[in-house]
Write an enzyme that holds these catalytic residues in place. Structure first.
Site, PDB file in Angstrom:
ATOM      1  N   ASP A  78      29.519  33.192  24.955  1.00 45.34           N
ATOM      2  CA  ASP A  78      29.036  33.900  23.768  1.00 45.34           C
ATOM      3  C   ASP A  78      29.867  33.434  22.569  1.00 45.34           C
ATOM      4  O   ASP A  78      30.635  32.456  22.667  1.00 45.34           O
ATOM      5  CB  ASP A  78      29.052  35.423  23.979  1.00 45.34           C
ATOM      6  CG  ASP A  78      30.447  36.027  23.983  1.00 45.34           C
ATOM      7  OD1 ASP A  78      31.440  35.281  23.851  1.00 45.34           O
ATOM      8  OD2 ASP A  78      30.548  37.264  24.116  1.00 45.34           O
ATOM      9  N   CYS A 133      33.802  34.372  27.602  1.00 44.34           N
ATOM     10  CA  CYS A 133      33.561  35.365  26.555  1.00 44.34           C
ATOM     11  C   CYS A 133      34.914  35.967  26.195  1.00 44.34           C
ATOM     12  O   CYS A 133      35.954  35.426  26.601  1.00 44.34           O
ATOM     13  CB  CYS A 133      32.514  36.403  26.960  1.00 44.34           C
ATOM     14  SG  CYS A 133      33.019  37.653  28.157  1.00 44.34           S
ATOM     15  N   THR A 187      36.630  38.866  26.993  1.00 45.31           N
ATOM     16  CA  THR A 187      37.444  39.369  28.104  1.00 45.31           C
ATOM     17  C   THR A 187      37.070  38.756  29.449  1.00 45.31           C
ATOM     18  O   THR A 187      37.731  39.030  30.451  1.00 45.31           O
ATOM     19  CB  THR A 187      37.241  40.890  28.273  1.00 45.31           C
ATOM     20  OG1 THR A 187      35.872  41.121  28.637  1.00 45.31           O
ATOM     21  CG2 THR A 187      37.581  41.644  26.995  1.00 45.31           C
ATOM     22  N   GLY A 196      32.121  40.767  30.709  1.00 50.78           N
ATOM     23  CA  GLY A 196      30.668  40.813  30.551  1.00 50.78           C
ATOM     24  C   GLY A 196      29.973  39.668  31.268  1.00 50.78           C
ATOM     25  O   GLY A 196      28.960  39.866  31.955  1.00 50.78           O
ATOM     26  N   HIS A 232      40.375  31.819  48.615  1.00 54.10           N
ATOM     27  CA  HIS A 232      40.043  33.053  49.350  1.00 54.10           C
ATOM     28  C   HIS A 232      38.611  33.537  49.105  1.00 54.10           C
ATOM     29  O   HIS A 232      38.033  34.157  49.985  1.00 54.10           O
ATOM     30  CB  HIS A 232      41.004  34.187  48.954  1.00 54.10           C
ATOM     31  CG  HIS A 232      42.400  33.952  49.432  1.00 54.10           C
ATOM     32  ND1 HIS A 232      43.392  34.897  49.315  1.00 54.10           N
ATOM     33  CD2 HIS A 232      42.980  32.873  50.045  1.00 54.10           C
ATOM     34  CE1 HIS A 232      44.524  34.421  49.835  1.00 54.10           C
ATOM     35  NE2 HIS A 232      44.302  33.191  50.271  1.00 54.10           N
ATOM     36  N   HIS A 279      38.490  34.449  55.523  1.00 54.73           N
ATOM     37  CA  HIS A 279      37.919  34.652  54.180  1.00 54.73           C
ATOM     38  C   HIS A 279      36.396  34.526  54.199  1.00 54.73           C
ATOM     39  O   HIS A 279      35.703  35.189  53.445  1.00 54.73           O
ATOM     40  CB  HIS A 279      38.536  33.669  53.189  1.00 54.73           C
ATOM     41  CG  HIS A 279      40.016  33.835  53.071  1.00 54.73           C
ATOM     42  ND1 HIS A 279      40.588  34.989  52.583  1.00 54.73           N
ATOM     43  CD2 HIS A 279      41.040  33.019  53.426  1.00 54.73           C
ATOM     44  CE1 HIS A 279      41.907  34.870  52.627  1.00 54.73           C
ATOM     45  NE2 HIS A 279      42.208  33.683  53.144  1.00 54.73           N
ATOM     46  N   ARG A 314      34.976  37.799  55.265  1.00 51.27           N
ATOM     47  CA  ARG A 314      35.010  38.785  54.191  1.00 51.27           C
ATOM     48  C   ARG A 314      33.895  38.524  53.184  1.00 51.27           C
ATOM     49  O   ARG A 314      33.227  39.470  52.707  1.00 51.27           O
ATOM     50  CB  ARG A 314      36.382  38.743  53.504  1.00 51.27           C
ATOM     51  CG  ARG A 314      37.467  39.252  54.448  1.00 51.27           C
ATOM     52  CD  ARG A 314      38.867  38.907  54.009  1.00 51.27           C
ATOM     53  NE  ARG A 314      39.829  39.313  55.031  1.00 51.27           N
ATOM     54  CZ  ARG A 314      41.111  38.983  55.040  1.00 51.27           C
ATOM     55  NH1 ARG A 314      41.604  38.246  54.055  1.00 51.27           N
ATOM     56  NH2 ARG A 314      41.894  39.387  56.008  1.00 51.27           N
TER      57      ARG A 314
END
Ligand code: RB5
Length: 143
Positions: free
Chosen positions: A8, A65, A67, A70, A98, A133, A136
């Site tokens: 963004d 972006c 943080t 989003g 992992h 892994h 999981r």
């Protein structure tokens, strides 16, 4: 290897630097991000990247972006996508080893570009460890 990239307005500057870096390493890049600093809605620039990775048109995705939250939330709606938010090189190693992450999400407002370029090298050159892994990862799906 083909990398699909999306961003963004908070990630435009980093996107250009990352694309230049990848091209200097002869890695093919598909740019789905906005190319200006004008405010946009990040999902519009994430869906095409997630679709590229899901369809295996691209080997990996990179999303940027402010943080990274989003873009990660949007990309992780796709069943075959494992998008991880990273702000250190060590976390990048771990999301590959992992989690077999196929999309790297970068918080542009909380990282330095020099470190981000190192993180990208790590993301592209670290193998999934498999074994426990994989078990999981197999349990991530809810439906
Ligand atoms: C844009 O201001 C910002 O909200 C966006 O880049 C991102 O951080 C959202 O998760």
């Amino acid at each position: 290897m083909n990398i699909s990239i999306g961003n963004d307005h908070a990630g435009t500057d980093y996107k250009f630097k990352i694309v230049e870096y990848l091209k200097s390493k002869n890695i093919e890049v598909t740019n789905h991000g906005t190319n200006t600093d004008s405010s946009v809605d990040y999902p519009d620039f994430v869906h095409p990247v997630a679709k590229d990775v899901e369809s295996q048109k691209s080997t990996y995705g990179i999303l940027i972006c402010g943080t990274a939250n989003g873009v990660a939330m949007t990309a992780n709606k796709y069943s075959s996508i494992r998008a991880g938010i990273c702000w250190t090189n060590e976390i990048v190693s771990l999301i590959r080893q992992h989690n077999n992450a196929n999309i790297l999400c970068i918080p542009a407002r909380f990282t330095e570009i020099e470190e981000v370029l190192e993180m990208i090298d790590t993301f592209l050159n670290t193998e999934f460890e498999g074994g426990r892994h994989q078990n999981r990862i197999n349990k991530i799906q809810i439906c």
